[in-house]
Design a protein around this motif. Structure first.
Motif, PDB file in Angstrom:
ATOM      1  N   LEU A 536       2.386 -50.281 -42.960  1.00  0.00           N
ATOM      2  CA  LEU A 536       0.959 -49.985 -43.014  1.00  0.00           C
ATOM      3  C   LEU A 536       0.520 -49.243 -41.757  1.00  0.00           C
ATOM      4  O   LEU A 536      -0.149 -48.201 -41.842  1.00  0.00           O
ATOM      5  CB  LEU A 536       0.158 -51.285 -43.176  1.00  0.00           C
ATOM      6  N   LYS A 537       0.875 -49.762 -40.589  1.00  0.00           N
ATOM      7  CA  LYS A 537       0.483 -49.110 -39.332  1.00  0.00           C
ATOM      8  C   LYS A 537       1.039 -47.694 -39.255  1.00  0.00           C
ATOM      9  O   LYS A 537       0.320 -46.754 -38.880  1.00  0.00           O
ATOM     10  CB  LYS A 537       0.977 -49.940 -38.143  1.00  0.00           C
ATOM     11  N   ASN A 538       2.305 -47.533 -39.601  1.00  0.00           N
ATOM     12  CA  ASN A 538       2.924 -46.206 -39.535  1.00  0.00           C
ATOM     13  C   ASN A 538       2.298 -45.239 -40.535  1.00  0.00           C
ATOM     14  O   ASN A 538       2.125 -44.044 -40.243  1.00  0.00           O
ATOM     15  CB  ASN A 538       4.433 -46.312 -39.794  1.00  0.00           C
ATOM     16  N   SER A 539       1.942 -45.750 -41.708  1.00  0.00           N
ATOM     17  CA  SER A 539       1.329 -44.886 -42.731  1.00  0.00           C
ATOM     18  C   SER A 539      -0.058 -44.420 -42.308  1.00  0.00           C
ATOM     19  O   SER A 539      -0.438 -43.271 -42.581  1.00  0.00           O
ATOM     20  CB  SER A 539       1.258 -45.624 -44.071  1.00  0.00           C
ATOM     21  N   ILE A 540      -0.815 -45.294 -41.653  1.00  0.00           N
ATOM     22  CA  ILE A 540      -2.144 -44.889 -41.170  1.00  0.00           C
ATOM     23  C   ILE A 540      -2.007 -43.787 -40.117  1.00  0.00           C
ATOM     24  O   ILE A 540      -2.732 -42.772 -40.153  1.00  0.00           O
ATOM     25  CB  ILE A 540      -2.908 -46.104 -40.607  1.00  0.00           C
ATOM     26  N   LYS A 541      -1.078 -43.962 -39.184  1.00  0.00           N
ATOM     27  CA  LYS A 541      -0.848 -42.935 -38.155  1.00  0.00           C
ATOM     28  C   LYS A 541      -0.443 -41.603 -38.806  1.00  0.00           C
ATOM     29  O   LYS A 541      -0.945 -40.542 -38.453  1.00  0.00           O
ATOM     30  CB  LYS A 541       0.235 -43.391 -37.188  1.00  0.00           C
ATOM     31  N   LYS A 542       0.476 -41.690 -39.758  1.00  0.00           N
ATOM     32  CA  LYS A 542       0.950 -40.485 -40.439  1.00  0.00           C
ATOM     33  C   LYS A 542      -0.174 -39.815 -41.213  1.00  0.00           C
ATOM     34  O   LYS A 542      -0.283 -38.577 -41.245  1.00  0.00           O
ATOM     35  CB  LYS A 542       2.102 -40.850 -41.371  1.00  0.00           C
ATOM     36  N   ALA A 543      -1.030 -40.630 -41.840  1.00  0.00           N
ATOM     37  CA  ALA A 543      -2.137 -40.086 -42.636  1.00  0.00           C
ATOM     38  C   ALA A 543      -3.081 -39.252 -41.780  1.00  0.00           C
ATOM     39  O   ALA A 543      -3.527 -38.173 -42.201  1.00  0.00           O
ATOM     40  CB  ALA A 543      -2.900 -41.229 -43.307  1.00  0.00           C
ATOM     41  N   PHE A 544      -3.382 -39.713 -40.583  1.00  0.00           N
ATOM     42  CA  PHE A 544      -4.281 -38.953 -39.712  1.00  0.00           C
ATOM     43  C   PHE A 544      -3.622 -37.662 -39.230  1.00  0.00           C
ATOM     44  O   PHE A 544      -4.312 -36.667 -38.979  1.00  0.00           O
ATOM     45  CB  PHE A 544      -4.720 -39.805 -38.520  1.00  0.00           C
ATOM     46  N   GLN A 545      -2.321 -37.660 -39.113  1.00  0.00           N
ATOM     47  CA  GLN A 545      -1.614 -36.441 -38.709  1.00  0.00           C
ATOM     48  C   GLN A 545      -1.584 -35.417 -39.839  1.00  0.00           C
ATOM     49  O   GLN A 545      -1.645 -34.213 -39.605  1.00  0.00           O
ATOM     50  CB  GLN A 545      -0.188 -36.788 -38.282  1.00  0.00           C
ATOM     51  N   ILE A 546      -1.498 -35.892 -41.073  1.00  0.00           N
ATOM     52  CA  ILE A 546      -1.428 -34.995 -42.232  1.00  0.00           C
ATOM     53  C   ILE A 546      -2.720 -34.216 -42.400  1.00  0.00           C
ATOM     54  O   ILE A 546      -2.724 -33.011 -42.655  1.00  0.00           O
ATOM     55  CB  ILE A 546      -1.116 -35.799 -43.516  1.00  0.00           C
ATOM     56  N   GLY A 547      -3.856 -34.896 -42.264  1.00  0.00           N
ATOM     57  CA  GLY A 547      -5.140 -34.263 -42.552  1.00  0.00           C
ATOM     58  C   GLY A 547      -5.409 -34.236 -44.044  1.00  0.00           C
ATOM     59  O   GLY A 547      -4.511 -34.452 -44.866  1.00  0.00           O
ATOM     60  N   GLY A 548      -6.653 -33.945 -44.411  1.00  0.00           N
ATOM     61  CA  GLY A 548      -7.039 -33.996 -45.813  1.00  0.00           C
ATOM     62  C   GLY A 548      -7.152 -35.437 -46.279  1.00  0.00           C
ATOM     63  O   GLY A 548      -6.915 -36.383 -45.516  1.00  0.00           O
ATOM     64  N   PRO A 549      -7.499 -35.670 -47.542  1.00  0.00           N
ATOM     65  CA  PRO A 549      -7.603 -37.040 -48.055  1.00  0.00           C
ATOM     66  C   PRO A 549      -6.220 -37.642 -48.291  1.00  0.00           C
ATOM     67  O   PRO A 549      -5.366 -37.015 -48.918  1.00  0.00           O
ATOM     68  CB  PRO A 549      -8.369 -36.877 -49.365  1.00  0.00           C
ATOM     69  N   VAL A 550      -5.999 -38.857 -47.776  1.00  0.00           N
ATOM     70  CA  VAL A 550      -4.730 -39.562 -47.935  1.00  0.00           C
ATOM     71  C   VAL A 550      -5.020 -40.967 -48.453  1.00  0.00           C
ATOM     72  O   VAL A 550      -5.881 -41.670 -47.914  1.00  0.00           O
ATOM     73  CB  VAL A 550      -3.953 -39.652 -46.612  1.00  0.00           C
TER      74      VAL A 550
END
Length: 573
Positions: A536-550
């Protein structure tokens, strides 16, 4: 066989001083500072393109509820009146939830709905013709159907003015299609509505003197703040009051952030679910030692009641600045109505002339330690994630948190860190289900020019009801992380059924299994499913790096003892 007739559309020369009702409407909205119109248009599109005013952008949503709540979030963050536009008939009817919520939550929005042509307007007889004014006048501050193009500017001006008067709220304007087509010369003076000008500058000096006297004699005063403190721009004044005189503060949960969560004087954000979740009577700990509650922007919708919360412990003097409550309750308070900011400035000025002792706040260690223990207990069955683990992971991001309605919201109220006003957003007064995603849409637009991180916390049921607006987020390329808590049921309804019947009825609670990852990917959005705290923590970090809706799908677990206590609680609302 006849050939089809080819219609040639040529430009008609209209004098530069002549404009359509549609252009006048949009230009007037632009002049009032509107940047976005959240809309679901229909047949009236034959006379309005929404490009008639160059400074306005239409935000096309999947449903009217999303348009309404996107405007709701933008209005709260900007402190400015926002605009929603719907088509006639069913479009106007579909605005009901958003209009009611803006009314219950004190949010300034002008809802504009199209109406059939004036010569065809027979309510409930003509196709798609409903009386929106009569339909919504009980849940709006201003309701009016425009009868002529010359009324447009004045009606909009009055609607904007009225929505901003405390308590803030919605206006509803119905505009016939043929009025949008009408032409008007800029040389013609618009007709004037006989609407009383609003004056909010009212000071109650004698009453404020009484407040000073009460505070001088109080042994343990407590400050209570409602959302009006944020709406009225009084956050810095409240902080000065609390810190200058060492006064502890509690808040409504839509006033989180007036003092940062970890500020030593920020004691609690009130929720009727606290005892069920924490296992102790937090209200009793908070309110028992207090002999004076001084409430700023107290609102009856906050679910904080004099005969319950303020009745614990010793007898209390109740003081209310700019309170919103039933008249029969108002008599229990030393009531100071009028302009909250001006009255608060006057109070601080008068207190500065007194030698008030710097009090030592009373002790709530037992409550603070209970919250810490709860945050550290993250047990969950294999493959599921404890709801508190989710909140803890969000806290590490310092993101603005938007919560949909569900059991999880009250965990967010109790355990989320909110460092700024309006960094915890939720539908409080109406508690409208399925509002997380559209609130996120409006919030993203409000913060489009900076790098504020935004997280939506929603349940599978709420997310499913507005999932079509993932496309809207994708179309606008808005960066947002949507955490979908999936237990394949409406968990809050499950609790209420257990509370009332000792059992649940599956068809009214449970959902068929669905993959929200696959659905999100169908909208060309990035998505993950996690089954551990680390993922969960890693996915949140990755989501902010991706940009757009995640979208992040989380198989969620609520501690069984919490659910048992909530089921037995007499406080749930």
């Amino acid at each position: 066989m006849k050939r089809p007739i080819k219609v040639l559309c040529s430009k008609i020369d209209i004098p530069e001083t002549d404009i359509s009702g549609a252009k006048l409407l949009l230009d007037t909205l632009s002049e009032h500072g509107v940047s976005y119109i959240f809309a679901v248009p229909g047949r009236e599109a034959e006379c309005i393109l929404f490009n008639e005013s160059p400074n306005l952008q239409i935000v096309l949503t999947a449903i009217e509820l999303s348009a309404g709540f996107a405007a709701y979030a933008y209005a709260i963050i900007s402190h400015k009146t926002q605009v929603v536009f719907s088509t006639l008939g069913p479009g106007a009817a579909n605005l009901a939830n958003a209009i009611y919520s803006a009314y219950a939550d004190r949010v300034a929005i002008v809802f504009i709905t199209a109406q059939v042509e004036r010569d065809k307007c027979y309510y409930n007889h003509t196709h798609q013709c409903i009386d929106a004014v009569k339909m919504y006048e009980s849940i709006s501050k201003f309701a009016y159907e425009i009868g002529d193009v010359t009324e447009i500017s004045n009606v909009i001006e009055n609607a904007f003015q009225i929505t901003q008067k405390e308590p803030k709220g919605p206006a509803i304007i119905s505009i016939p299609i043929d009025v949008l087509k009408q032409k008007i010369s800029s040389k013609i003076s618009p007709s004037k509505l006989a609407i009383k000008k609003l004056n909010q500058s009212n000071l109650y000096i004698d009453s404020i003197d009484k407040v000073v006297s009460v505070l001088q004699n109080a042994k343990q005063p407590l400050v209570y703040v409602g959302n009006q403190v944020i709406r009225s721009g009084c956050v810095d004044l409240i902080r000065r009051l609390c810190e200058t005189y060492n006064l502890p503060m509690v808040s409504a949960y839509d006033a989180k952030g007036v003092l940062p969560t970890n500020h030593e004087l920020n004691y609690f954000a009130c929720t009727s679910y606290a005892q069920g979740i924490l296992g102790i009577n937090a209200d009793e700990i908070i309110f028992s030692p207090v002999d004076c509650v001084i409430a700023f922007g107290y609102d009856w919708k906050d679910d904080v009641f004099p005969d319950k919360h303020f009745s614990y412990g010793i007898e209390k003097t109740l003081i209310g600045f700019s309170s919103i409550m039933p008249e029969k309750i108002r008599s229990q308070f030393l009531d100071i109505p009028g302009n909250l900011k001006e009255n608060l400035i006057t109070l601080l000025h008068k207190l500065a002339k007194q030698n008030l002792s710097f009090r030592k706040p009373y002790n709530i260690t037992s409550l603070k330690e209970t919250i810490k223990r709860k945050q550290a207990n993250l047990e969950a069955p294999q493959g599921l994630i404890n709801i508190i683990s989710v909140i803890n992971a969000i806290n590490e991001t310092s993101a603005l948190l938007i919560s949909d309605v569900g059991t999880f919201r009250h965990y967010a109220v109790l355990f989320s860190n909110t460092e700024k006003p309006n960094f915890f957003l939720t539908s409080a007064g109406s508690s409208s289900f399925g509002t997380g995603l559209p609130l996120g849409l409006g919030t993203c637009l409000a913060y489009r020019e900076d790098e504020t991180k935004i997280i939506v916390l929603t349940g599978d049921g709420g997310f499913n009801s507005v999932i079509g607006d993932l496309r809207t987020l994708k179309n606008l390329n808005l960066s947002i992380v949507i955490i979908v808590l999936n237990n394949n049921k409406n968990g809050l309804i499950n609790i209420y059924q257990q509370k009332g019947h000792g059992q649940t009825y599956s068809p009214s609670v449970n959902h068929a299994e669905a993959s929200f990852v696959k659905i999100a990917e169908g909208y060309n959005c990035k998505a993950f499913k996690v089954d551990s705290n680390e993922e969960l923590k890693n996915s949140i970090k990755k989501a902010f790096q991706i940009g757009g809706p995640v979208v992040i799908e989380v198989p969620i677990y609520y501690p069984e003892e919490d659910i048992e206590r909530l089921t037995c609680s007499a406080d749930l609302a």
